[in-house]
Design an enzyme around this catalytic site. Structure first.
Site, PDB file in Angstrom:
ATOM      1  N   LYS A  56     -17.824  -1.178   5.532  1.00 48.62           N
ATOM      2  CA  LYS A  56     -18.282  -2.146   4.532  1.00 48.62           C
ATOM      3  C   LYS A  56     -19.801  -2.125   4.365  1.00 48.62           C
ATOM      4  O   LYS A  56     -20.312  -2.260   3.245  1.00 48.62           O
ATOM      5  CB  LYS A  56     -17.798  -3.539   4.938  1.00 48.62           C
ATOM      6  CG  LYS A  56     -17.822  -4.524   3.795  1.00 48.62           C
ATOM      7  CD  LYS A  56     -17.071  -5.801   4.133  1.00 48.62           C
ATOM      8  CE  LYS A  56     -17.124  -6.782   2.984  1.00 48.62           C
ATOM      9  NZ  LYS A  56     -16.442  -8.049   3.321  1.00 48.62           N
ATOM     10  N   GLU A  63       0.819  -1.223   0.000  1.00 49.07           N
ATOM     11  CA  GLU A  63       0.000   0.000   0.000  1.00 49.07           C
ATOM     12  C   GLU A  63       0.850   1.269   0.000  1.00 49.07           C
ATOM     13  O   GLU A  63       0.423   2.306  -0.504  1.00 49.07           O
ATOM     14  CB  GLU A  63      -0.963   0.008   1.196  1.00 49.07           C
ATOM     15  CG  GLU A  63      -2.095  -1.013   1.099  1.00 49.07           C
ATOM     16  CD  GLU A  63      -1.730  -2.402   1.582  1.00 49.07           C
ATOM     17  OE1 GLU A  63      -0.538  -2.652   1.885  1.00 49.07           O
ATOM     18  OE2 GLU A  63      -2.625  -3.265   1.666  1.00 49.07           O
ATOM     19  N   PHE A 118     -11.930  -7.663  13.338  1.00 46.86           N
ATOM     20  CA  PHE A 118     -10.811  -8.094  12.502  1.00 46.86           C
ATOM     21  C   PHE A 118     -10.404  -6.957  11.554  1.00 46.86           C
ATOM     22  O   PHE A 118     -11.246  -6.378  10.874  1.00 46.86           O
ATOM     23  CB  PHE A 118     -11.224  -9.342  11.696  1.00 46.86           C
ATOM     24  CG  PHE A 118     -10.156  -9.791  10.746  1.00 46.86           C
ATOM     25  CD1 PHE A 118      -8.916 -10.223  11.211  1.00 46.86           C
ATOM     26  CD2 PHE A 118     -10.376  -9.772   9.375  1.00 46.86           C
ATOM     27  CE1 PHE A 118      -7.919 -10.615  10.326  1.00 46.86           C
ATOM     28  CE2 PHE A 118      -9.387 -10.174   8.489  1.00 46.86           C
ATOM     29  CZ  PHE A 118      -8.165 -10.599   8.963  1.00 46.86           C
ATOM     30  N   GLN A 119      -9.157  -6.653  11.524  1.00 40.96           N
ATOM     31  CA  GLN A 119      -8.575  -5.579  10.690  1.00 40.96           C
ATOM     32  C   GLN A 119      -9.223  -4.224  10.942  1.00 40.96           C
ATOM     33  O   GLN A 119      -9.403  -3.430  10.028  1.00 40.96           O
ATOM     34  CB  GLN A 119      -8.625  -5.953   9.210  1.00 40.96           C
ATOM     35  CG  GLN A 119      -7.726  -7.165   8.929  1.00 40.96           C
ATOM     36  CD  GLN A 119      -7.420  -7.386   7.470  1.00 40.96           C
ATOM     37  OE1 GLN A 119      -8.249  -7.129   6.614  1.00 40.96           O
ATOM     38  NE2 GLN A 119      -6.231  -7.892   7.188  1.00 40.96           N
ATOM     39  N   MET A 132      24.254   9.140   2.227  1.00 34.94           N
ATOM     40  CA  MET A 132      24.031  10.430   2.881  1.00 34.94           C
ATOM     41  C   MET A 132      24.326  10.332   4.377  1.00 34.94           C
ATOM     42  O   MET A 132      24.902  11.242   4.982  1.00 34.94           O
ATOM     43  CB  MET A 132      22.585  10.888   2.635  1.00 34.94           C
ATOM     44  CG  MET A 132      22.271  12.273   3.141  1.00 34.94           C
ATOM     45  SD  MET A 132      23.315  13.533   2.410  1.00 34.94           S
ATOM     46  CE  MET A 132      22.341  14.074   1.020  1.00 34.94           C
TER      47      MET A 132
HETATM   48  C1  FAD Z   1      18.257  14.745   1.678  1.00 31.36           C
HETATM   49  C2  FAD Z   1      17.502  16.011   1.384  1.00 31.36           C
HETATM   50  C3  FAD Z   1      18.206  17.181   1.153  1.00 31.36           C
HETATM   51  C4  FAD Z   1      17.516  18.349   0.801  1.00 31.36           C
HETATM   52  N1  FAD Z   1      18.240  19.458   0.461  1.00 31.36           N
HETATM   53  C5  FAD Z   1      17.602  20.510  -0.106  1.00 31.36           C
HETATM   54  C6  FAD Z   1      18.319  21.602  -0.668  1.00 31.36           C
HETATM   55  O1  FAD Z   1      19.547  21.634  -0.691  1.00 31.36           O
HETATM   56  N2  FAD Z   1      17.612  22.606  -1.243  1.00 31.36           N
HETATM   57  C7  FAD Z   1      16.248  22.599  -1.286  1.00 31.36           C
HETATM   58  O2  FAD Z   1      15.655  23.503  -1.866  1.00 31.36           O
HETATM   59  N3  FAD Z   1      15.545  21.615  -0.720  1.00 31.36           N
HETATM   60  C8  FAD Z   1      16.177  20.562  -0.161  1.00 31.36           C
HETATM   61  N4  FAD Z   1      15.444  19.508   0.329  1.00 31.36           N
HETATM   62  C9  FAD Z   1      13.979  19.601   0.304  1.00 31.36           C
HETATM   63  C10 FAD Z   1      13.454  20.364   1.525  1.00 31.36           C
HETATM   64  O3  FAD Z   1      13.433  19.490   2.626  1.00 31.36           O
HETATM   65  C11 FAD Z   1      12.024  20.913   1.252  1.00 31.36           C
HETATM   66  O4  FAD Z   1      11.181  19.887   0.835  1.00 31.36           O
HETATM   67  C12 FAD Z   1      11.993  21.979   0.176  1.00 31.36           C
HETATM   68  O5  FAD Z   1      13.048  22.897   0.319  1.00 31.36           O
HETATM   69  C13 FAD Z   1      10.663  22.731   0.252  1.00 31.36           C
HETATM   70  O6  FAD Z   1      10.431  23.351  -0.957  1.00 31.36           O
HETATM   71  P1  FAD Z   1       9.455  24.603  -1.071  1.00 31.36           P
HETATM   72  O7  FAD Z   1       9.866  25.669  -0.125  1.00 31.36           O
HETATM   73  O8  FAD Z   1       9.416  24.932  -2.508  1.00 31.36           O
HETATM   74  O9  FAD Z   1       8.096  24.112  -0.505  1.00 31.36           O
HETATM   75  P2  FAD Z   1       6.923  23.101  -0.876  1.00 31.36           P
HETATM   76  O10 FAD Z   1       6.944  22.024   0.130  1.00 31.36           O
HETATM   77  O11 FAD Z   1       6.873  22.741  -2.302  1.00 31.36           O
HETATM   78  O12 FAD Z   1       5.730  24.045  -0.481  1.00 31.36           O
HETATM   79  C14 FAD Z   1       5.161  24.926  -1.394  1.00 31.36           C
HETATM   80  C15 FAD Z   1       4.755  26.244  -0.747  1.00 31.36           C
HETATM   81  O13 FAD Z   1       3.977  26.929  -1.736  1.00 31.36           O
HETATM   82  C16 FAD Z   1       2.656  27.151  -1.255  1.00 31.36           C
HETATM   83  N5  FAD Z   1       1.723  26.903  -2.351  1.00 31.36           N
HETATM   84  C17 FAD Z   1       1.223  25.729  -2.784  1.00 31.36           C
HETATM   85  N6  FAD Z   1       0.409  25.929  -3.827  1.00 31.36           N
HETATM   86  C18 FAD Z   1       0.422  27.250  -4.071  1.00 31.36           C
HETATM   87  C19 FAD Z   1      -0.235  28.079  -5.020  1.00 31.36           C
HETATM   88  N7  FAD Z   1      -1.053  27.584  -5.957  1.00 31.36           N
HETATM   89  N8  FAD Z   1      -0.003  29.409  -4.978  1.00 31.36           N
HETATM   90  C20 FAD Z   1       0.795  29.955  -4.005  1.00 31.36           C
HETATM   91  N9  FAD Z   1       1.429  29.213  -3.087  1.00 31.36           N
HETATM   92  C21 FAD Z   1       1.243  27.882  -3.126  1.00 31.36           C
HETATM   93  C22 FAD Z   1       2.452  26.200  -0.094  1.00 31.36           C
HETATM   94  O14 FAD Z   1       1.503  26.728   0.822  1.00 31.36           O
HETATM   95  C23 FAD Z   1       3.866  26.095   0.477  1.00 31.36           C
HETATM   96  O15 FAD Z   1       4.130  27.136   1.395  1.00 31.36           O
HETATM   97  C24 FAD Z   1      16.103  18.351   0.736  1.00 31.36           C
HETATM   98  C25 FAD Z   1      15.416  17.168   1.017  1.00 31.36           C
HETATM   99  C26 FAD Z   1      16.092  16.017   1.313  1.00 31.36           C
HETATM  100  C27 FAD Z   1      15.309  14.770   1.536  1.00 31.36           C
HETATM  101  C1  TPP Z   2      12.429   5.735   5.239  1.00 32.83           C
HETATM  102  C2  TPP Z   2      13.697   6.446   5.585  1.00 32.83           C
HETATM  103  N1  TPP Z   2      14.521   5.919   6.524  1.00 32.83           N
HETATM  104  C3  TPP Z   2      15.694   6.532   6.821  1.00 32.83           C
HETATM  105  C4  TPP Z   2      16.049   7.700   6.197  1.00 32.83           C
HETATM  106  C5  TPP Z   2      17.362   8.421   6.553  1.00 32.83           C
HETATM  107  N2  TPP Z   2      18.259   8.439   5.374  1.00 32.83           N
HETATM  108  C6  TPP Z   2      18.373   9.511   4.565  1.00 32.83           C
HETATM  109  S1  TPP Z   2      19.391   9.252   3.268  1.00 32.83           S
HETATM  110  C7  TPP Z   2      19.748   7.692   3.797  1.00 32.83           C
HETATM  111  C8  TPP Z   2      20.682   6.807   3.018  1.00 32.83           C
HETATM  112  C9  TPP Z   2      20.205   6.530   1.636  1.00 32.83           C
HETATM  113  O1  TPP Z   2      21.037   5.580   1.036  1.00 32.83           O
HETATM  114  P1  TPP Z   2      20.909   5.247  -0.488  1.00 32.83           P
HETATM  115  O2  TPP Z   2      19.501   5.069  -0.880  1.00 32.83           O
HETATM  116  O3  TPP Z   2      21.821   4.130  -0.831  1.00 32.83           O
HETATM  117  O4  TPP Z   2      21.383   6.602  -1.186  1.00 32.83           O
HETATM  118  P2  TPP Z   2      22.800   7.360  -1.167  1.00 32.83           P
HETATM  119  O5  TPP Z   2      22.728   8.387  -0.086  1.00 32.83           O
HETATM  120  O6  TPP Z   2      23.861   6.347  -0.955  1.00 32.83           O
HETATM  121  O7  TPP Z   2      22.863   7.997  -2.518  1.00 32.83           O
HETATM  122  C10 TPP Z   2      19.063   7.393   4.979  1.00 32.83           C
HETATM  123  C11 TPP Z   2      19.164   6.126   5.710  1.00 32.83           C
HETATM  124  C12 TPP Z   2      15.126   8.220   5.254  1.00 32.83           C
HETATM  125  N3  TPP Z   2      15.358   9.365   4.619  1.00 32.83           N
HETATM  126  N4  TPP Z   2      13.988   7.554   4.946  1.00 32.83           N
END
Ligand code: FAD
Ligand code: TPP
Length: 583
Positions: free
Chosen positions: A164, A52, A114-115, A481
């Site tokens: 259901k 799911e 159940f479930q 990472m």
């Molecule tokens: C490992 C990792 C590293 C990351 N590193 C980075 C990084 O280096 N740089 C980076 O940018 N992000 C990074 N992120 C992602 C970060 O965590 C956020 O998800 C991201 O920065 C949020 O993007 P955003 O501000 O565009 O917001 P979103 O989450 O896309 O939110 C959108 C915003 O726009 C508003 N909005 C929605 N629809 C509309 C509309 N129609 N009109 C007006 N407003 C609207 C919402 O209310 C909200 O405030 C990383 C994520 C991970 C997993």
């Molecule tokens: C469900 C979940 N568990 C744990 C993490 C924490 N986490 C972030 S990046 C990462 C490692 C990812 O490894 P891999 O997919 O091999 O990518 P790489 O960073 O090596 O490119 C972990 C464990 C997460 N983001 N999501």
């Protein structure tokens, strides 16, 4: 016109009336009446996933790549609880989803049947709204309202829990147009505030557009208007991870992604600007870094459709509540009517400064030796696929950040990644959802081997529905990472960040009837990528890469934008130590 039908039939009828073409789901006892109705119709395609969580991520991929809501159908209890990660992911990334869950019959609710699980209770914090429908007569109206809530204002996931007995009973079907809704978020921005922003744009010496996922959410008109505004003003533009493609990477004013792994020039421009125009972004902590050092000398404007997003993290001087497309249209009109003015001299100096920062060449790397660098793999993937009708999904980790840095997006809705929740296991099922929506497109999931294994069972789904999704795994045999943070911030103590029993990915692919390709040689990479692209079916590409490569630039948590770490191959090398960073 009203019509009598069973609750189960109403579900299918409402989906058809809402224009739904694909439902991702997994059956079980509490949804069997709905599955029976699905069996007896031909309008909607049901995709049987293998878990799911996969159904919800597939629906997310479908939604993000089409701009339409995604739909998932799961059973009660474990079916519903397995959907929770996907719901939370969609909530954080503002993805419109309708998730339908079966529930035990109304007269058994609360009896530990159940479930049985308290699905509305469990999912209340991870949905935009949810409903438990106890009367068949109310079911159709609730379904129509659910579509309205999921797609209006700030999009998000909604859930309808359907017992259901409500599915079996007969009631009256309500048409969508008969449903009165009280949820009508404001889309037009306040003209006084828009004029204040236009005035600030006329005098700013160091302006920057900071754009985000809200531009994509707003739809194609928003991206067009953004392009017009940027071209007309000549202001530099950066984007968050979630907004990539709204403005083309080949555009003249593009300065790259910002944030923790953003480009040096983008982060420095954010730090030193005097006018920051936030368009549909939410000042996420991956962007702001240390809050008290975030862009200390700028006037800040924020265009956002969600009032709760404005002044939540960063105080802004010009708040504008409204939809990006509506506000940008008005902003362009006001700014043009006032004479299309900008501070040309200031802007020219600003671009000179930005070009100096660009000279740091923060993404430079050297591909020497016989081991593939992950950056090189993505550079070659970009080169060999950029002319295709291409959609990219990712998992989470270093590969995700490298994909954001080295792949270039020219259009919105082409880039699907888990930003807010950072859900490993998102990318593969999301690629399935994207391919269902775009059967003839080239759909590639850029993955790390650890993330990919989290939802690998979906290879069965890809095979069953003949979805030629390409799984491009950058295999460093590490939780890369995590390993990087341990190296830089935890004294090189590599606590549980590698796997000692990875599968043979080629054999794994073959076990499902898919194609497996392994490549470890930089000289053989292009041919191997071409083999992947041209193969007519799902491919698992095991790209063996340098195991200890770090992803730079990097702003360690809790540091300021101008305290970035750069890789050794960029012109300046590491700028600051990361020793005292807060994690
Ligand atoms: C490992 C990792 C590293 C990351 N590193 C980075 C990084 O280096 N740089 C980076 O940018 N992000 C990074 N992120 C992602 C970060 O965590 C956020 O998800 C991201 O920065 C949020 O993007 P955003 O501000 O565009 O917001 P979103 O989450 O896309 O939110 C959108 C915003 O726009 C508003 N909005 C929605 N629809 C509309 C509309 N129609 N009109 C007006 N407003 C609207 C919402 O209310 C909200 O405030 C990383 C994520 C991970 C997993
Ligand atoms: C469900 C979940 N568990 C744990 C993490 C924490 N986490 C972030 S990046 C990462 C490692 C990812 O490894 P891999 O997919 O091999 O990518 P790489 O960073 O090596 O490119 C972990 C464990 C997460 N983001 N999501």
């Amino acid at each position: 016109m009203t019509k009598a039908m069973t609750g189960a039939k109403m579900v299918v009828q409402a989906l058809i009336d809402q224009g739904v073409e694909v439902v991702f789901g997994y059956p079980g006892g509490a949804v069997l009446p709905i599955y029976d109705e699905i069996f007896q119709q031909n309008s909607i395609t049901h995709v049987l996933v293998r878990h799911e969580q996969g159904a919800v991520h597939a629906a997310e991929g479908y939604a993000r790549s089409t701009g339409k809501p995604g739909v998932a159908l799961v059973t009660s209890g474990p079916g519903a609880t397995n959907a929770v990660t996907g719901l939370t992911d969609a909530l954080l990334d503002s993805i419109p989803l309708i998730v339908l869950t079966g529930q035990v019959p109304t007269f058994m609710i609360g009896s530990d049947a159940f479930q049985e699980a308290d699905t509305v209770g469990i999912t209340r914090p991870c949905t935009k709204h949810n409903w438990l429908v106890k009367e068949t007569d109310k079911l159709a109206a609730t379904l129509h309202e659910a579509f309205h809530v999921a797609t209006s204002g700030r999009p998000g996931p909604v859930l309808i829990d359907i017992p259901k007995d409500v599915q079996f009973a007969t009631g009256t079907y309500t048409q969508a147009k008969q449903v009165e809704t009280h949820y009508n978020p404001q889309v037009k921005g306040d003209l006084d505030a828009i004029t204040e922003l236009a005035k600030a744009m006329e005098t700013a010496k160091r302006p920057v557009f900071y754009t985000g996922g809200g531009v994509i959410n707003s739809g194609p008109a928003a991206s067009q208007l953004l392009r017009e505004l940027v071209a007309a003003t000549g202001f530099p533009i950066t984007s968050t991870l979630m907004g990539l493609g709204a403005y083309p990477a080949s555009g003249d004013s593009w300065i790259g992604m910002l944030g923790m792994h953003g480009l040096y020039e983008a982060n420095m421009a954010m730090h030193d600007c005097d006018l920051m125009i936030n368009i549909g972004a939410r000042f996420d902590d991956r962007i702001t870094g240390r809050l008290d050092a975030f862009s200390p000398n700028s006037k800040k404007a924020h265009i956002d459709i969600d009032a709760s997003s404005i002044n939540k993290v960063i105080h802004v001087d010009i708040p504008i509540l409204g939809d990006v497309a509506h506000v940008l249209e008005d902003l362009l009109n006001v700014w043009k009517a006032r004479g299309r003015k900008t501070n040309k001299e200031g802007l020219s100096k600003w671009w000179n400064q930005i070009n100096e920062w660009r000279n740091v060449k923060c993404l430079d790397f050297k591909q020497d030796g016989k081991i593939i660098k992950p950056q090189y793999a993505l550079q070659r993937l970009e080169e060999l696929t950029k002319k295709h009708d291409r959609y990219i999904t990712t998992e989470v980790g270093q590969h995700q950040m490298w994909a954001a840095q080295y792949l270039r997006f020219e259009d919105p809705n082409r880039w699907m990644t888990s930003g807010g929740l950072g859900t490993m296991g998102y990318g593969f099922p999301a690629s399935i959802g994207v391919q269902m929506a775009h059967p003839d497109a080239l759909v590639i999931n850029v993955a790390g081997e650890a993330s990919w294994l989290m939802n690998m069972q979906e290879l069965g789904t890809a095979m069953q529905y003949k979805l030629p999704v390409k799984q491009f795994i950058l295999n460093n045999e590490r939780l890369g990472m995590v390993r990087q943070w341990q190296e830089l911030l935890h004294g090189e103590r590599y606590s549980s960040s590698w796997s000692e029993s990875l599968p043979d990915f080629v054999k794994l692919a073959e076990a499902f009837g898919a194609k497996g390709i392994q490549c470890h040689d930089p000289d053989a990479l292009d041919d191997a990528i071409m083999e992947m692209i041209t193969y007519d079916g799902p491919v698992l590409f095991d790209c063996l890469v340098e195991k200890h490569e770090n992803c730079f630039p990097m702003i360690p948590s809790g540091k300021a934008h101008n305290e970035m770490l750069l890789g050794d191959d960029s012109t300046e090398g590491a700028i600051q130590g990361a020793g005292e960073a807060l994690v």
